[in-house]
Motif scaffolding. Structure first.
Motif, PDB file in Angstrom:
ATOM      1  N   LEU A  87      -6.914  -4.374  64.350  1.00  7.62           N
ATOM      2  CA  LEU A  87      -8.275  -4.484  64.890  1.00  7.62           C
ATOM      3  C   LEU A  87      -8.347  -5.345  66.134  1.00  7.62           C
ATOM      4  N   LYS A  88      -7.516  -6.383  66.181  1.00  3.70           N
ATOM      5  CA  LYS A  88      -7.672  -7.340  67.281  1.00  3.70           C
ATOM      6  C   LYS A  88      -6.701  -7.128  68.436  1.00  3.70           C
ATOM      7  N   GLU A  89      -5.514  -6.552  68.140  1.00  4.26           N
ATOM      8  CA  GLU A  89      -4.508  -6.508  69.204  1.00  4.26           C
ATOM      9  C   GLU A  89      -4.068  -5.116  69.611  1.00  4.26           C
ATOM     10  N   LEU A  90      -4.006  -4.236  68.658  1.00 11.40           N
ATOM     11  CA  LEU A  90      -3.386  -2.937  68.911  1.00 11.40           C
ATOM     12  C   LEU A  90      -4.112  -2.177  70.015  1.00 11.40           C
ATOM     13  N   SER A  91      -3.377  -1.685  70.998  1.00 11.18           N
ATOM     14  CA  SER A  91      -4.023  -0.895  72.043  1.00 11.18           C
ATOM     15  C   SER A  91      -3.174   0.293  72.457  1.00 11.18           C
ATOM     16  N   VAL A  92      -3.821   1.158  73.219  1.00 11.44           N
ATOM     17  CA  VAL A  92      -3.182   2.396  73.664  1.00 11.44           C
ATOM     18  C   VAL A  92      -1.876   2.066  74.392  1.00 11.44           C
ATOM     19  N   GLY A  93      -0.827   2.814  74.063  1.00 10.16           N
ATOM     20  CA  GLY A  93       0.464   2.587  74.725  1.00 10.16           C
ATOM     21  C   GLY A  93       1.398   1.718  73.897  1.00 10.16           C
ATOM     22  N   ASP A  94       0.846   0.967  72.920  1.00  8.63           N
ATOM     23  CA  ASP A  94       1.706   0.145  72.058  1.00  8.63           C
ATOM     24  C   ASP A  94       2.560   1.059  71.179  1.00  8.63           C
ATOM     25  N   THR A  95       3.618   0.498  70.639  1.00  9.00           N
ATOM     26  CA  THR A  95       4.454   1.262  69.715  1.00  9.00           C
ATOM     27  C   THR A  95       4.279   0.715  68.304  1.00  9.00           C
ATOM     28  N   VAL A  96       4.157   1.644  67.366  1.00  4.93           N
ATOM     29  CA  VAL A  96       4.038   1.261  65.958  1.00  4.93           C
ATOM     30  C   VAL A  96       5.130   2.016  65.214  1.00  4.93           C
ATOM     31  N   GLU A  97       5.746   1.379  64.251  1.00  4.15           N
ATOM     32  CA  GLU A  97       6.765   2.079  63.451  1.00  4.15           C
ATOM     33  C   GLU A  97       6.102   2.722  62.248  1.00  4.15           C
ATOM     34  N   ALA A  98       6.370   4.005  62.053  1.00  7.61           N
ATOM     35  CA  ALA A  98       5.714   4.741  60.965  1.00  7.61           C
ATOM     36  C   ALA A  98       6.709   5.544  60.169  1.00  7.61           C
ATOM     37  N   MET A  99       6.437   5.653  58.876  1.00  3.63           N
ATOM     38  CA  MET A  99       7.229   6.520  57.984  1.00  3.63           C
ATOM     39  C   MET A  99       6.526   7.858  57.870  1.00  3.63           C
ATOM     40  N   ALA A 100       7.251   8.880  57.540  1.00  7.04           N
ATOM     41  CA  ALA A 100       6.651  10.213  57.370  1.00  7.04           C
ATOM     42  C   ALA A 100       5.612  10.178  56.245  1.00  7.04           C
ATOM     43  N   PRO A 101       4.595  11.052  56.311  1.00 11.49           N
ATOM     44  CA  PRO A 101       3.536  11.045  55.295  1.00 11.49           C
ATOM     45  C   PRO A 101       4.079  11.302  53.890  1.00 11.49           C
ATOM     46  N   THR A 102       3.503  10.590  52.941  1.00 15.36           N
ATOM     47  CA  THR A 102       3.833  10.793  51.524  1.00 15.36           C
ATOM     48  C   THR A 102       2.542  10.664  50.720  1.00 15.36           C
ATOM     49  N   GLY A 103       2.651  10.866  49.439  1.00 13.63           N
ATOM     50  CA  GLY A 103       1.502  10.665  48.551  1.00 13.63           C
ATOM     51  C   GLY A 103       1.155  11.943  47.822  1.00 13.63           C
ATOM     52  N   ARG A 104       0.648  11.770  46.602  1.00 15.11           N
ATOM     53  CA  ARG A 104       0.330  12.933  45.776  1.00 15.11           C
ATOM     54  C   ARG A 104      -1.155  13.061  45.488  1.00 15.11           C
ATOM     55  N   PHE A 105      -1.971  12.290  46.193  1.00 14.62           N
ATOM     56  CA  PHE A 105      -3.424  12.439  46.085  1.00 14.62           C
ATOM     57  C   PHE A 105      -3.812  13.509  47.108  1.00 14.62           C
ATOM     58  N   VAL A 106      -3.513  14.750  46.807  1.00 18.61           N
ATOM     59  CA  VAL A 106      -3.616  15.803  47.819  1.00 18.61           C
ATOM     60  C   VAL A 106      -4.332  17.032  47.266  1.00 18.61           C
ATOM     61  N   LEU A 107      -4.852  17.800  48.204  1.00 23.23           N
ATOM     62  CA  LEU A 107      -5.411  19.107  47.843  1.00 23.23           C
ATOM     63  C   LEU A 107      -4.896  20.122  48.862  1.00 23.23           C
ATOM     64  N   GLU A 108      -4.048  20.998  48.396  1.00 21.16           N
ATOM     65  CA  GLU A 108      -3.632  22.125  49.239  1.00 21.16           C
ATOM     66  C   GLU A 108      -4.820  23.069  49.247  1.00 21.16           C
ATOM     67  N   PRO A 109      -5.306  23.459  50.424  1.00 20.60           N
ATOM     68  CA  PRO A 109      -6.517  24.271  50.461  1.00 20.60           C
ATOM     69  C   PRO A 109      -6.416  25.512  49.578  1.00 20.60           C
ATOM     70  N   ARG A 110      -7.426  25.708  48.755  1.00 24.92           N
ATOM     71  CA  ARG A 110      -7.484  26.902  47.905  1.00 24.92           C
ATOM     72  C   ARG A 110      -8.946  27.147  47.584  1.00 24.92           C
ATOM     73  N   ALA A 111      -9.253  28.368  47.152  1.00 20.03           N
ATOM     74  CA  ALA A 111     -10.639  28.690  46.838  1.00 20.03           C
ATOM     75  C   ALA A 111     -11.080  27.839  45.654  1.00 20.03           C
ATOM     76  N   GLY A 112     -12.355  27.484  45.624  1.00 18.26           N
ATOM     77  CA  GLY A 112     -12.853  26.714  44.490  1.00 18.26           C
ATOM     78  C   GLY A 112     -13.951  25.760  44.922  1.00 18.26           C
ATOM     79  N   HIS A 113     -14.454  25.033  43.942  1.00 14.04           N
ATOM     80  CA  HIS A 113     -15.515  24.056  44.181  1.00 14.04           C
ATOM     81  C   HIS A 113     -14.945  22.686  43.831  1.00 14.04           C
ATOM     82  N   PHE A 114     -14.905  21.790  44.800  1.00 18.95           N
ATOM     83  CA  PHE A 114     -14.286  20.483  44.607  1.00 18.95           C
ATOM     84  C   PHE A 114     -15.309  19.380  44.877  1.00 18.95           C
ATOM     85  N   ALA A 115     -15.009  18.213  44.346  1.00 16.56           N
ATOM     86  CA  ALA A 115     -15.942  17.093  44.542  1.00 16.56           C
ATOM     87  C   ALA A 115     -15.166  15.791  44.661  1.00 16.56           C
TER      88      ALA A 115
END
Ligand code: FES
Length: 372
Positions: A87-115
């Protein structure tokens, strides 16, 4: 594995939150393509010390050949080293180290009603879930019930309003503000179990909802889960992710490191131990990581993650608090005791997965596989 990524944009969302977009170079495109609802671990080294936090991706998921959009929501946490920096320092052009996305709180798009029932920054992964679903599945419907303190502290107001404009017949929005009266929407006050138990059947055909996504602080997620279970919703239709766990939240003995991070993600509220056997006096851990195996003595009191990290700095972790699920490993043999588990679903623990950051040996020999 962490990759250095450039900051493309930092947008202020509220007084205490930002959305940060990282540029994904062509060679990392496939690795960084996310499933809606996933998160990434970010790392920063300060004075030789490593700080890792996980943050959920708020952008809709893209499909090939479109470039993945790596935009995460970060809310300031009191004393939070990474969120303060963001919030206080990060700005455009800086470099951040990131890991590839993970996590199982997911919804692969499919027909249905979700909430979804979300609180505070819990909107972040759900925004990606809802936006991707509505864009890709013309018959899918989504109901978002969100709770915040005030309108001014509400993250992603514009993005959510945009979904309402774009999909007026398929996207339903209900907002509850705990500290402010609103002209339309629910009366002020917290969304707790009792309130949700009365509210949900009035809003939705509860029994017909194909999937529930609960995300936010521990108390809200637990209350929503109890309300849904009380209304007869099967556990398998409920997906949970907890963003913040205090040590007095009453789950586990809390010997992990602090968990008060902004967007720590990936959780079921399932708690408890894998096994309750008395700890052995001396134990040995065998672990496989990236196809290579090693074998080390476990020091007194240390978690199995710490044992591995002493020799393998590439062992995956982020929160070290049993919340994000990054350290998930398969228990090949032996038994472990887990201090706390907010990350793994019951099916995962039953299938033999454990959180290495919370696991201690309960047998003299333990074998973990991080690659499964
Ligand atoms: S590192 Fe987050 S649950 Fe273990």
């Amino acid at each position: 594995m962490f990759h250095p990524l450039r900051v493309r944009e930092v947008e202020r969302l509220t007084d205490d939150s930002v959305a940060v977009t990282l540029t994904v170079p062509p060679e990392f495109r496939e690795a960084f393509r996310h499933t809606p609802g996933q998160h990434i671990a970010l790392r920063r080294i300060v004075a030789g010390e490593e700080i890792r936090r996980t943050y959920s991706i708020c952008a809709p998921a893209t499909e090939e050949p479109a470039e993945p959009v790596l935009r995460v929501g970060i809310r300031l946490v009191d004393g939070g080293e990474f969120s303060t920096y963001a919030l206080k320092e990060l700005s455009v052009g800086d470099t951040v180290e990131a890991m590839a996305p993970t996590g199982r709180f997911v919804l692969e798009p499919r027909a249905g009603h979700f909430a979804a029932v979300v609180g505070g920054s819990g909107i972040t992964p759900v925004l990606s879930i809802a936006a991707t679903l509505l864009a890709r599945q013309p018959s899918a419907r989504f109901c978002l019930i969100r709770s915040d303190r005030t309108a001014a502290s509400t993250m992603f107001l514009e993005e959510v309003a945009d979904l309402k404009d774009r999909y007026p017949d398929r996207f339903q929005l209900v907002t509850a503000l705990s500290r402010e009266e609103q002209q339309a929407g629910l009366p002020s006050g917290r969304l707790d179990e009792e309130r949700l138990a009365g509210l949900l059947p009035a809003l939705l055909p509860v029994a017909d909802i194909d999937g529930w996504f609960l995300c936010g602080p521990f108390g809200l997620v637990q209350g929503a889960e109890r309300a849904l279970r009380g209304l007869g919703v099967a556990r398998t239709r409920i997906h949970e992710e907890i963003f913040h766990v205090d040590d007095d939240d009453g789950a586990g003995t809390g010997t992990g490191t602090g968990t008060g991070t902004a967007s720590v993600t990936g959780a079921s509220a399932a708690t408890g131990s894998m096994h309750t056997a008395a700890p052995p006096t001396a134990a040995t851990l065998t672990a496989t990581l990236d196809g290579r195996s090693g074998n080390w003595p476990v020091r007194d009191g240390e978690s199995l993650l710490e044992t591995v990290l002493r020799s393998r700095a590439d062992a995956p972790y982020a929160c070290k608090g049993g919340v994000c699920g990054t350290c998930r490993a398969f228990l090949v043999s032996g038994e472990v005791r887990m201090d706390r588990n907010y990350a793994l679903e019951l099916e995962e623990t039953e299938a033999g997965y454990v959180l290495a950051c919370q696991s201690h040996p309960a047998t003299a020999e333990v074998e973990l596989d991080f690659d499964r």
